[in-house]
Design a protein around this motif. Structure first.
Motif, PDB file in Angstrom:
ATOM      1  N   GLY A 206       1.224  -0.740   0.473  1.00 47.67           N
ATOM      2  CA  GLY A 206      -0.039  -0.016  -0.063  1.00 47.67           C
ATOM      3  C   GLY A 206       0.659   1.334  -0.055  1.00 47.67           C
ATOM      4  N   PHE A 207       1.632   1.136   0.414  1.00 46.93           N
ATOM      5  CA  PHE A 207       3.014   2.524   0.620  1.00 46.93           C
ATOM      6  C   PHE A 207       4.131   2.366  -1.311  1.00 46.93           C
ATOM      7  N   GLY A 208       3.913   3.728  -1.427  1.00 49.11           N
ATOM      8  CA  GLY A 208       4.876   3.749  -2.433  1.00 49.11           C
ATOM      9  C   GLY A 208       5.702   5.037  -2.188  1.00 49.11           C
ATOM     10  N   PHE A 209       6.302   5.523  -3.125  1.00 46.19           N
ATOM     11  CA  PHE A 209       6.901   6.402  -3.306  1.00 46.19           C
ATOM     12  C   PHE A 209       7.747   6.672  -4.873  1.00 46.19           C
ATOM     13  N   GLY A 210       8.473   8.423  -5.406  1.00 50.13           N
ATOM     14  CA  GLY A 210       8.841   8.758  -6.345  1.00 50.13           C
ATOM     15  C   GLY A 210       9.420   9.653  -6.327  1.00 50.13           C
ATOM     16  N   GLY A 211       9.967  10.313  -7.769  1.00 48.18           N
ATOM     17  CA  GLY A 211      10.523  11.568  -7.520  1.00 48.18           C
ATOM     18  C   GLY A 211      11.630  11.773  -9.275  1.00 48.18           C
ATOM     19  N   GLY A 212      11.619  12.638  -9.117  1.00 44.17           N
ATOM     20  CA  GLY A 212      12.375  12.583 -10.680  1.00 44.17           C
ATOM     21  C   GLY A 212      13.020  13.791 -10.767  1.00 44.17           C
ATOM     22  N   LEU A 213      13.953  14.024 -12.109  1.00 46.06           N
ATOM     23  CA  LEU A 213      15.174  15.637 -12.189  1.00 46.06           C
ATOM     24  C   LEU A 213      14.229  14.808 -13.326  1.00 46.06           C
ATOM     25  N   PHE A 214      14.606  16.855 -13.549  1.00 43.90           N
ATOM     26  CA  PHE A 214      14.387  17.811 -14.532  1.00 43.90           C
ATOM     27  C   PHE A 214      15.455  18.627 -14.944  1.00 43.90           C
ATOM     28  N   ALA A 215      16.093  18.734 -16.003  1.00 46.46           N
ATOM     29  CA  ALA A 215      16.975  19.585 -16.673  1.00 46.46           C
ATOM     30  C   ALA A 215      17.241  19.800 -17.889  1.00 46.46           C
ATOM     31  N   TYR A 216      17.659  20.700 -17.790  1.00 43.17           N
ATOM     32  CA  TYR A 216      17.635  21.907 -18.739  1.00 43.17           C
ATOM     33  C   TYR A 216      19.260  22.473 -18.905  1.00 43.17           C
ATOM     34  N   SER A 217      20.106  22.183 -20.091  1.00 43.37           N
ATOM     35  CA  SER A 217      21.273  23.024 -20.020  1.00 43.37           C
ATOM     36  C   SER A 217      20.456  24.641 -20.803  1.00 43.37           C
ATOM     37  N   SER A 218      21.365  25.426 -20.592  1.00 41.14           N
ATOM     38  CA  SER A 218      21.246  27.338 -20.880  1.00 41.14           C
ATOM     39  C   SER A 218      20.421  26.859 -22.326  1.00 41.14           C
ATOM     40  N   ARG A 219      19.621  28.671 -22.390  1.00 47.31           N
ATOM     41  CA  ARG A 219      18.793  29.202 -23.433  1.00 47.31           C
ATOM     42  C   ARG A 219      18.971  30.556 -23.607  1.00 47.31           C
ATOM     43  N   ASN A 220      18.936  30.566 -24.792  1.00 47.75           N
ATOM     44  CA  ASN A 220      18.822  31.450 -25.021  1.00 47.75           C
ATOM     45  C   ASN A 220      17.590  32.717 -24.923  1.00 47.75           C
ATOM     46  N   SER A 221      17.886  33.729 -23.896  1.00 48.19           N
ATOM     47  CA  SER A 221      16.525  34.192 -23.921  1.00 48.19           C
ATOM     48  C   SER A 221      15.626  34.954 -24.762  1.00 48.19           C
ATOM     49  N   THR A 222      16.105  35.285 -26.237  1.00 45.17           N
ATOM     50  CA  THR A 222      15.980  36.717 -26.697  1.00 45.17           C
ATOM     51  C   THR A 222      16.941  36.602 -28.132  1.00 45.17           C
ATOM     52  N   ILE A 223      16.206  36.619 -29.809  1.00 49.53           N
ATOM     53  CA  ILE A 223      17.066  36.414 -30.798  1.00 49.53           C
ATOM     54  C   ILE A 223      17.852  37.852 -30.728  1.00 49.53           C
ATOM     55  N   PHE A 224      16.616  38.922 -30.337  1.00 48.23           N
ATOM     56  CA  PHE A 224      17.312  40.398 -30.959  1.00 48.23           C
ATOM     57  C   PHE A 224      18.378  40.943 -29.606  1.00 48.23           C
ATOM     58  N   GLU A 225      17.907  42.515 -29.791  1.00 48.11           N
ATOM     59  CA  GLU A 225      18.701  42.979 -29.174  1.00 48.11           C
ATOM     60  C   GLU A 225      18.738  42.352 -27.069  1.00 48.11           C
TER      61      GLU A 225
END
Length: 853
Positions: A761-780
């Protein structure tokens, strides 16, 4: 098989990321080796055939009685509808061993049974009695025969190859397993995912419930190649698929366009599954964005009565309750109902950004006959919100003279800001099976979305040199803004044999209209805000600007045809073509515009299965999006529609009795005919453009779902996405990475529930969510957002209760979900590709208690 994986990986050559393919190879191989170490999956113990149980199955058609028997005993019953058609059973009532109860159900039916090695039961004609065939309503030829079916013990159901009962079985499965074997989104037919020559991922109800996600962008985080561009506290769903933004043309509900889903932030309270078809989908869905489509599949009525209710409490003043009720409305179980209700009173980690809602979704299914089904459904969703806007780079990503900006900082007008929105949907879905070869579906939905009168919101313009004073703007909607949409689709599906090959033919007609009846707003400057000592008691400034009104109408008529051909038992071809006619008109305060566009959208695909569990596929597909009718060449001519093209090669596997599903895909996707400023500066200042822009996205994606052992489930994904500008009149933009698209994204979520022993009846769980760097905008003003890894965790307790308990409940479920377990401070995204940023949620704790009746 490992050699095949390596070959596919090496087709994607990158100089800057040489480890990408190796990482994918190692991840998939490690999973397979881990599974192989068990020798085979451990099957759950089948219910004993000698232990007595209480049965209350009334006299009724044999097929529905067997559904109740399977539900009560968790024993899988396999049979062909031809031998059970029109048979009645006297039922069974009282305490009996399952084997004895089954014999009583089959009494005087002329049927007998045998037990398989897997513990399931197969029905067959009793010896000496002739089989009298009856008209059947069968699934498509791709449906496996009873002898080929092998399902986890935790997912037992009656195997009846009738359209209605098959659909009911799949509805129930989505709440019990992470793995989906079929999807209608990719083909508009019941096609196994392994036979679709395009990448498609499915998130089932079980994943949603175990993660306790209430927003689409949180749930879809499990899918490779999808990133969010809005705050978790926002009123909008703003997503990127395969490097390109998903706009209002990317969201569908039960196969029909849902053009306002993006603006109402769909809640998961009545969602059964989410299906994501990656890449241009114009061949079936018409105009849209090149990244793909998201199809929301809602809950449908079930034949057996069931009721559940839960309450969730969390930090940031989060209170939520949900109700789910389903069952028959008559004794014959030909009229079924479903009612989902949700209520939420919640703040968020951002000051003044509340997330209150009320929602209700009733539906009724009428089994008019064994061949005809009508479902009528509606939903109402009301959100009370104060939509947040982003923060400047100084203090979030870059250093600030005054220190870091607090994560809870709001740039709105505090209690003066309101942004409330209501949506209404009503529709029907009618299906009819003419015979075992031909069927038809007609579905329609009407949608209304309203923004409240006097909605007021504010956002940031720029940060002063003191790096603490934020200049803001404010927008007022002084009248109710109303939009409505109509969508209808009619599909005819046929299964024929021609030139010694099996064909699944699809022809369809689609009609749509989306109309903005009234949208009026006025804007102006707002009082500046000190980000480090904010004063939210300042009244909004008077609006001295002109009111701007806007109306729009978009009408679509389309016809499409598709053929799925089994060239050889292990070689399948898919080809399709769609013709769209689109009329657009807009009317603003200053001008009116109209345009007519048409487009032909093809798709070709091939699937080769060297062995049954493995499918190698390739596909080519095109998409389109009409240009705005208000955009003109200097000569006054309208622009051509934007076009997109995708090439995809991949491999799909369903291993270990379909308990492991994996898709590995390489794609190359281009977006052409984009508008860019006119190279003549004088014409550019007048707003004229040229249609020479191009963007490209390519990469590798891996998605895996698995039931490793009974009780142990996993969903994981990895995406390498290289998305950039390839052509533009502004040469400084060429080769710039598209905003909010990380090169690498990795997600892993897994849960384990003890099946026996003192911890059952008991259980457990978990996760990892990983992102590398990102560009905020293509403009100035572009800034790189640092990568991050977020850890989530969960604890569960599920217990069946004895009959006669004071609650009258069948079971109780308790869950504790923790998002951002380590309370990391990180920037989640930039606001719609700008130089303003949203923080990720700090540690968020949700405690849920639920009862099943």
């Amino acid at each position: 098989m490992f050699g095949t994986i390596t070959t596919l990986c090496t087709r994607r050559q990158t100089q800057s990321r040489p480890g990408t393919c190796t990482s994918i190879h190692v991840l998939l191989c490690s999973l397979l080796l881990m599974l192989a170490s068990h020798g085979s999956f451990v099957h759950a113990q089948e219910p004993s055939s000698t232990v007595s149980r209480s049965f209350a199955i009334a006299p009724q058609p044999l097929s529905s009685a067997l559904l109740q028997f399977s539900d009560a005993t968790q024993i899988e019953v396999l049979f062909d509808a031809t031998i059970a058609r029109d048979l009645q059973t006297q039922g069974v009532s009282g305490d009996y061993a399952p084997e004895e109860a089954l014999r009583m159900l089959l009494q005087d039916t002329g049927l007998s049974y045998r037990t398989t090695s897997a513990g399931s039961v197969t029905l067959e004609q009793a010896a000496g009695l002739p089989i009298v065939p009856a008209p059947t309503v069968q699934s498509p030829p791709t449906e496996p025969t009873p002898q080929a079916v092998s399902r986890p013990a935790a997912q037992k159901s009656v195997k009846v190859p009738e359209i209605v009962v098959k659909d009911v079985r799949e509805r129930d499965d989505d709440a019990q397993t992470y793995i989906a074997e079929e999807s209608t989104t990719a083909t508009r037919t019941d096609t196994p995912i392994r036979d679709v020559p395009q990448s498609i991922q499915v998130i089932t109800r079980k994943v949603i419930e175990e993660q306790r996600t209430f927003r689409l962008q949180n749930t879809l985080e499990n899918v490779s190649g999808i990133n969010a561009t809005e705050s978790a506290a926002s009123l909008y769903d703003s997503l990127i698929i395969r490097g390109f933004s998903a706009t209002d043309r990317s969201y569908f509900r039960n196969g029909l366009l849902d053009p306002f889903a993006q603006f109402t932030a769909s809640d998961t309270y009545n969602i059964r599954r989410l299906e994501v078809l990656k890449g241009p989908a114009a061949v079936l869905y018409g105009q849209g964005d090149p990244g793909g489509v998201i199809n929301i599949v809602t809950n449908k009525p079930l034949p057996n009565a069931g009721y559940s209710a839960n309450v969730t409490l969390g930090n940031f003043n989060f209170y939520r309750s949900e109700l789910d009720a389903t069952g028959p409305l008559n004794a014959d179980k030909t009229v079924l109902y479903r009612l989902n209700v949700a209520g939420q009173k919640a703040g968020s980690f951002i000051d003044y950004a509340n997330r209150d809602l009320a929602a209700i979704a009733p539906s009724i299914t009428w089994l008019m006959s064994s061949r005809t089904t009508l479902t009528v459904e509606a939903d109402y969703l009301r959100r009370w919100s104060n939509d947040p806007y982003g923060l400047p780079a100084q203090g979030t990503i870059l250093p600030n003279l005054n220190g870091p900006i607090p994560r809870n900082r709001s740039v709105t007008l505090g209690d003066f800001s309101t942004f409330n929105r209501t949506s209404y949907r009503f529709g029907y879905d009618l299906t009819h099976q003419f015979n075992d070869k031909w069927s038809i579906r007609n579905a329609f939905r009407h949608t209304i979305v309203e923004d409240d009168k006097n909605n007021l919101y504010a956002g940031g313009f720029f940060l002063e040199p003191d790096e603490r004073t934020f200049q803001r703007f404010q927008v007022l909607q002084p009248a109710v803004a109303r939009r409505h949409a109509n969508s209808m689709v009619t599909n005819v599906v046929g299964h024929i044999r021609f030139l010694e090959m099996d064909h699944t033919l699809l022809t369809g007609v689609e009609l749509r209209q989306e109309k903005t009846d009234q949208f009026i707003f006025t804007s102006g400057s707002a009082p500046p805000l000190d980000l480090f000592a904010p004063n939210y008691s300042l009244s909004p400034l008077p609006f001295d600007g002109d009111r701007v009104s806007f109306q729009a109408d978009n009408k679509t008529a389309a016809f499409y045809v598709q053929d799925q051909i089994t060239l050889l038992p292990n070689l399948k071809f898919m080809g399709g073509l769609r013709f769209d006619y689109v009329h657009q008109s807009t009317q603003s305060t200053t001008a009116s515009h109209a345009s007519d566009n048409h487009a032909v959208s093809p798709r070709l695909g091939l699937v080769y299965q060297p062995i049954e569990p493995i499918s190698l596929y390739t596909s080519w597909t095109k998409g389109f999006q009409p240009s705005s009718p208000s955009s003109f060449n200097p000569n006054g001519n309208l622009f051509k529609p934007e076009r997109s093209t995708q090439y995809e090669v991949g491999m799909k596997t369903f291993l270990f009795d379909n308990r492991v599903s994996a898709t590995l895909a390489w794609f190359h996707l281009t977006r052409e005919n984009l508008l860019t400023p006119n190279p003549d500066p004088a014409l550019a200042l007048q707003g004229f453009s040229v249609q020479t822009g191009e963007q490209r996205s390519q990469g590798v994606e891996l998605d895996v779902t698995a039931q490793i052992t009974p009780g142990w489930n996993m969903i994981t994904g990895y995406a390498y996405t290289d998305a950039e500008v390839t052509k533009d009149n502004d040469l400084s933009l060429v080769a710039k990475r598209l905003a909010n698209v990380p090169y690498n994204k990795f997600t892993l979520w897994s849960t384990y529930h003890f099946q026996e022993g003192p911890l059952q009846g008991f259980g457990f769980g978990g996760g990892l969510f990983a992102y590398s760097s990102r560009n905020s905008t293509i403009f100035e003003g572009q800034v790189d957002m640092p990568g991050y890894i977020r850890a989530d965790a969960a604890l569960y307790y599920n217990r069946d209760l004895q009959k006669g308990n004071w609650l009258g409940a069948k079971g109780v479920n308790v869950a504790l979900n923790i998002r951002n377990l380590l309370d990391q401070r990180y920037v989640a995204t930039s606001y719609n590709g700008s130089s303003q940023f949203f923080f990720g949620e700090p540690r968020t704790v949700l405690a849920t208690v639920g009862l099943r009746f």
